[in-house]
Design a protein around this motif. Structure first.
Motif, mmCIF file in Angstrom:
data_model
loop_
_atom_site.group_PDB
_atom_site.id
_atom_site.type_symbol
_atom_site.label_atom_id
_atom_site.label_comp_id
_atom_site.label_asym_id
_atom_site.label_seq_id
_atom_site.Cartn_x
_atom_site.Cartn_y
_atom_site.Cartn_z
ATOM 1 N N LEU A 14 9.746 -10.460 -0.884
ATOM 2 C CA LEU A 14 10.531 -10.230 0.446
ATOM 3 C C LEU A 14 10.569 -9.117 -0.043
ATOM 4 C CD1 LEU A 14 12.847 -14.002 0.245
ATOM 5 C CD2 LEU A 14 10.929 -13.226 1.637
ATOM 6 N N ARG A 15 10.856 -7.919 -1.144
ATOM 7 C CA ARG A 15 11.787 -7.071 -0.871
ATOM 8 C C ARG A 15 11.243 -5.914 -0.551
ATOM 9 N NH1 ARG A 15 10.575 -5.597 -7.092
ATOM 10 N NH2 ARG A 15 8.063 -5.401 -6.167
ATOM 11 N N ASP A 16 9.415 -6.187 -0.593
ATOM 12 C CA ASP A 16 8.193 -5.113 -0.331
ATOM 13 C C ASP A 16 7.313 -5.807 1.139
ATOM 14 O OD1 ASP A 16 8.919 -4.252 -2.664
ATOM 15 O OD2 ASP A 16 7.336 -5.184 -4.091
ATOM 16 N N MET A 17 7.980 -6.644 1.732
ATOM 17 C CA MET A 17 6.974 -7.332 3.047
ATOM 18 C C MET A 17 6.672 -6.169 4.309
ATOM 19 S SD MET A 17 9.799 -10.171 4.223
ATOM 20 C CE MET A 17 11.632 -9.868 4.502
ATOM 21 N N ILE A 18 5.756 -5.901 4.688
ATOM 22 C CA ILE A 18 5.891 -5.190 5.775
ATOM 23 C C ILE A 18 5.770 -5.560 7.288
ATOM 24 C CG2 ILE A 18 4.618 -4.150 4.116
ATOM 25 C CD1 ILE A 18 1.483 -4.617 6.085
ATOM 26 N N PRO A 19 6.260 -5.291 7.949
ATOM 27 C CA PRO A 19 6.125 -5.760 9.703
ATOM 28 C C PRO A 19 4.725 -5.493 10.557
ATOM 29 C CG PRO A 19 7.270 -3.390 9.620
ATOM 30 C CD PRO A 19 7.211 -3.490 7.726
ATOM 31 N N ARG A 20 4.417 -6.370 11.008
ATOM 32 C CA ARG A 20 3.383 -5.594 12.034
ATOM 33 C C ARG A 20 4.034 -5.175 13.068
ATOM 34 N NH1 ARG A 20 4.325 -11.971 13.859
ATOM 35 N NH2 ARG A 20 6.163 -11.791 12.337
ATOM 36 N N PRO A 21 2.650 -4.436 13.809
ATOM 37 C CA PRO A 21 3.318 -3.080 14.567
ATOM 38 C C PRO A 21 4.284 -3.241 14.766
ATOM 39 C CG PRO A 21 0.834 -3.789 14.482
ATOM 40 C CD PRO A 21 1.749 -5.089 14.014
ATOM 41 N N ALA A 22 5.350 -2.036 15.264
ATOM 42 C CA ALA A 22 6.440 -2.353 15.602
ATOM 43 C C ALA A 22 6.172 -1.525 16.987
ATOM 44 C CB ALA A 22 7.481 -1.619 14.349
ATOM 45 N N THR A 23 5.998 -1.778 18.510
ATOM 46 C CA THR A 23 5.257 -1.731 19.226
ATOM 47 C C THR A 23 5.994 -2.109 20.545
ATOM 48 O OG1 THR A 23 4.116 -0.722 21.157
ATOM 49 C CG2 THR A 23 3.488 -2.898 19.347
ATOM 50 N N PRO A 24 6.809 -1.886 21.926
ATOM 51 C CA PRO A 24 7.492 -2.477 22.753
ATOM 52 C C PRO A 24 6.298 -3.317 23.463
ATOM 53 C CG PRO A 24 8.372 0.267 22.985
ATOM 54 C CD PRO A 24 7.089 -0.473 21.778
ATOM 55 N N ARG A 25 4.547 -3.291 23.620
ATOM 56 C CA ARG A 25 3.644 -3.945 23.605
ATOM 57 C C ARG A 25 3.000 -4.637 22.899
ATOM 58 N NH1 ARG A 25 0.028 -0.728 24.969
ATOM 59 N NH2 ARG A 25 0.703 1.444 23.848
ATOM 60 N N TYR A 26 4.459 -5.436 21.911
ATOM 61 C CA TYR A 26 3.123 -6.064 20.791
ATOM 62 C C TYR A 26 2.948 -7.141 21.258
ATOM 63 C CZ TYR A 26 2.778 -8.303 16.725
ATOM 64 O OH TYR A 26 2.028 -9.683 15.430
ATOM 65 N N GLN A 27 3.113 -7.670 22.260
ATOM 66 C CA GLN A 27 2.098 -8.843 22.420
ATOM 67 C C GLN A 27 0.945 -8.530 22.587
ATOM 68 O OE1 GLN A 27 3.818 -11.933 22.330
ATOM 69 N NE2 GLN A 27 1.885 -13.118 22.705
ATOM 70 N N SER A 46 0.773 -6.406 -4.956
ATOM 71 C CA SER A 46 1.266 -7.369 -4.514
ATOM 72 C C SER A 46 1.297 -8.096 -2.831
ATOM 73 C CB SER A 46 2.658 -8.191 -4.536
ATOM 74 O OG SER A 46 4.163 -7.457 -4.684
ATOM 75 N N ALA A 47 1.449 -8.324 -1.736
ATOM 76 C CA ALA A 47 1.593 -8.456 -0.732
ATOM 77 C C ALA A 47 2.247 -8.816 0.185
ATOM 78 C CB ALA A 47 1.041 -8.242 0.193
ATOM 79 N N ALA A 48 2.789 -8.738 1.338
ATOM 80 C CA ALA A 48 3.685 -9.635 2.207
ATOM 81 C C ALA A 48 3.601 -9.577 3.461
ATOM 82 C CB ALA A 48 5.098 -9.814 0.811
ATOM 83 N N VAL A 49 4.025 -10.138 4.608
ATOM 84 C CA VAL A 49 3.928 -9.622 5.695
ATOM 85 C C VAL A 49 5.148 -10.341 5.919
ATOM 86 C CG1 VAL A 49 2.892 -11.774 6.544
ATOM 87 C CG2 VAL A 49 3.079 -10.200 8.275
ATOM 88 N N PHE A 61 -4.304 -3.947 0.106
ATOM 89 C CA PHE A 61 -4.910 -2.511 0.080
ATOM 90 C C PHE A 61 -4.542 -1.540 0.996
ATOM 91 C CE2 PHE A 61 -7.983 -6.378 0.701
ATOM 92 C CZ PHE A 61 -8.971 -5.472 0.407
ATOM 93 N N GLY A 62 -2.824 -0.976 0.893
ATOM 94 C CA GLY A 62 -2.026 0.013 0.765
ATOM 95 C C GLY A 62 -1.544 0.574 1.712
ATOM 96 N N GLY A 63 -1.716 -0.571 3.197
ATOM 97 C CA GLY A 63 -1.680 -0.093 4.390
ATOM 98 C C GLY A 63 -0.488 -0.034 5.315
ATOM 99 N N ARG A 64 -0.291 0.123 6.072
ATOM 100 C CA ARG A 64 0.805 -0.264 6.584
ATOM 101 C C ARG A 64 0.844 0.732 8.248
ATOM 102 N NH1 ARG A 64 6.801 -0.858 5.296
ATOM 103 N NH2 ARG A 64 8.167 -0.739 6.033
#
Length: 413
Positions: A368-381, A299-302, A206-209
């Motif tokens: 694999l070219r377009d995959m986005i990360p989950r939130p990049a935070t030191p408090r991810y857990q 397309s979309a990828a995590v 849906f176009g988010g990151r």
């Protein structure tokens, strides 16, 4: 007197030779590395790669440790805190922010060559990057793909798999209305990290990151649209009723039994479901990048990948870098492509990589070219646990999608 001096000289010579033999001309460099037990690269493959490295670098010795995924983070943190331990560690894509914040890994940005930066798939860099710096090299790439049963689609008169998530539910409705399957879609939505990965895939569609606090950039409404889609899929009756408690292996078993036309899962399912002797769908398994969403994406990828990094306390960072660079070089990656697709863009045209897995390679080239990360935070857990709870609250009707996301954001902040 001459004889006595000759004997003394001989004795001193023997002592010198013995001492020289005990200490080689080039001091031996020792590295210790931590890998995931049972990863896409098996233990034997990692040992073989390491053997090729030490054959090319006879002055180096590498001790390998293997641990289950669940223990990797604790072992890495524990060894660092104690001041002993590893030179090289494998790490999940969700850990660089914490590792950088706690100074666990070396910043290797300056070591990365222009050829590496340009040649490795763009999405792969999100495995090791945080706040504009790189803390290793991408190594094991993976994302969630759309799996579909070719035979079921043909019976339903559907000529091609869905290109959008909206089309997926439309095709699922056709399959259900024709009496082929009551619940054509299966998800892995137990209260684990898997549900966050599916949510992230849909956010990307849906176009988010994700921003570090769990909010979304790009399309600010992407998280809400993603969660509303999940709720609609669950409430429609088109999703397998067990999805709310399923994990990845449950998804695979349902799909392999022919009880689902569509599934979202990691690449390992393609190899198993198409070749597994107990699979009821071998030969009928299709794979594609996860769909996009109308008006937002194709397309979309995590990012579900792993990287290799050098610990900040390694006494041999140069040797450790040589080892990391060797394990991730194109020749090694291409040779192991049947276990994990390479990080290098050029590899996707190499017959050694494409042979016997063209459909997976074609899907991977895009995803694999377009995959986005989950939130990049030191408090991810903590944020992940909040998201897991919020998503399930919405799916189970305990909160609206808006309420659930607001609760997760409050915890994340």
């Amino acid at each position: 007197m001459v004889k006595r001096r000759t004997t003394l000289t001989t004795l001193l010579g023997l002592i010198f030779l013995a001492t020289w033999a005990a200490f080689p001309l080039h001091a031996e460099t020792r590295l210790r590395a931590l890998f995931m037990e049972g990863s896409a690269y098996g233990d034997a493959e990692i040992r073989a790669m390491t053997g090729r490295f030490t054959a090319a670098h006879p002055e180096m010795r590498v001790t390998l440790d293997f641990a289950p995924y669940e223990d990797l983070r604790d072992l890495t943190l524990g060894a660092t805190d104690s001041g002993t331990g590893y030179d090289v560690v494998v790490f999940d894509a969700i850990w660089p922010a914490e590792y950088a914040d706690r100074q666990i890994l070396l910043d290797v940005t300056a070591r990365i060559t222009p050829e590496m930066r340009a040649g490795i798939l763009p999405g792969a860099w999100t495995t090791v990057d945080y706040a504009g710096h790189s803390y290793g090299l991408p190594w094991l790439l993976d994302t969630k793909y759309l799996f579909y049963n070719k035979q079921i689609l043909a019976r339903a008169g559907i000529p091609a798999p869905p290109a959008t998530w909206e089309a997926l539910l439309e095709q699922a409705r056709i399959i259900a209305d024709k009496g082929i399957l009551d619940h054509p879609v299966v998800w892995g939505w137990a209260g684990t990290e898997g549900i966050v990965c599916d949510f992230t895939t849909l956010v990307a569609a849906f176009g988010g990151r994700f921003a570090p606090d769990g909010t979304t950039t790009g399309n600010p409404g992407a998280a809400g649209e993603a969660l509303r889609y999940m709720v609609e899929s669950h409430a429609s009756g088109l999703a397998h009723p067990g999805s709310i408690g399923f994990q990845d292996e449950d998804v695979r078993r349902v799909f392999e039994s022919g009880q689902a036309a569509f599934a979202l899962n990691w690449s390992y399912m393609y190899r198993l479901s198409n070749n597994h002797r107990d699979s009821g769908v071998a030969g009928s398994v299709g794979i594609a990048p996860a769909p996009g969403a109308v008006g937002h994406s194709l397309s979309a990828a995590v990012n579900g990948s792993m990287g290799l990094g050098i610990t900040a306390r390694s006494p041999n960072p140069d040797a450790a870098w040589d080892y990391v660079a060797f394990l991730t070089n194109p020749a090694e990656q291409n040779a192991q492509a049947q276990s994990s697709l390479p990080v290098w863009a050029a590899s996707y045209d190499d017959p050694a990589v494409t042979t016997g897995q063209r459909a997976l390679v074609d899907a991977g080239r895009i995803a694999l070219r377009d995959m986005i990360p989950r939130p990049a935070t030191p408090r991810y857990q903590g944020l992940s646990e909040a998201l897991q709870t919020a998503i399930r609250d919405a799916l189970l009707g305990r909160a609206t999608p808006e309420e659930a996301l607001a609760a997760a954001a409050a915890i994340g902040n």
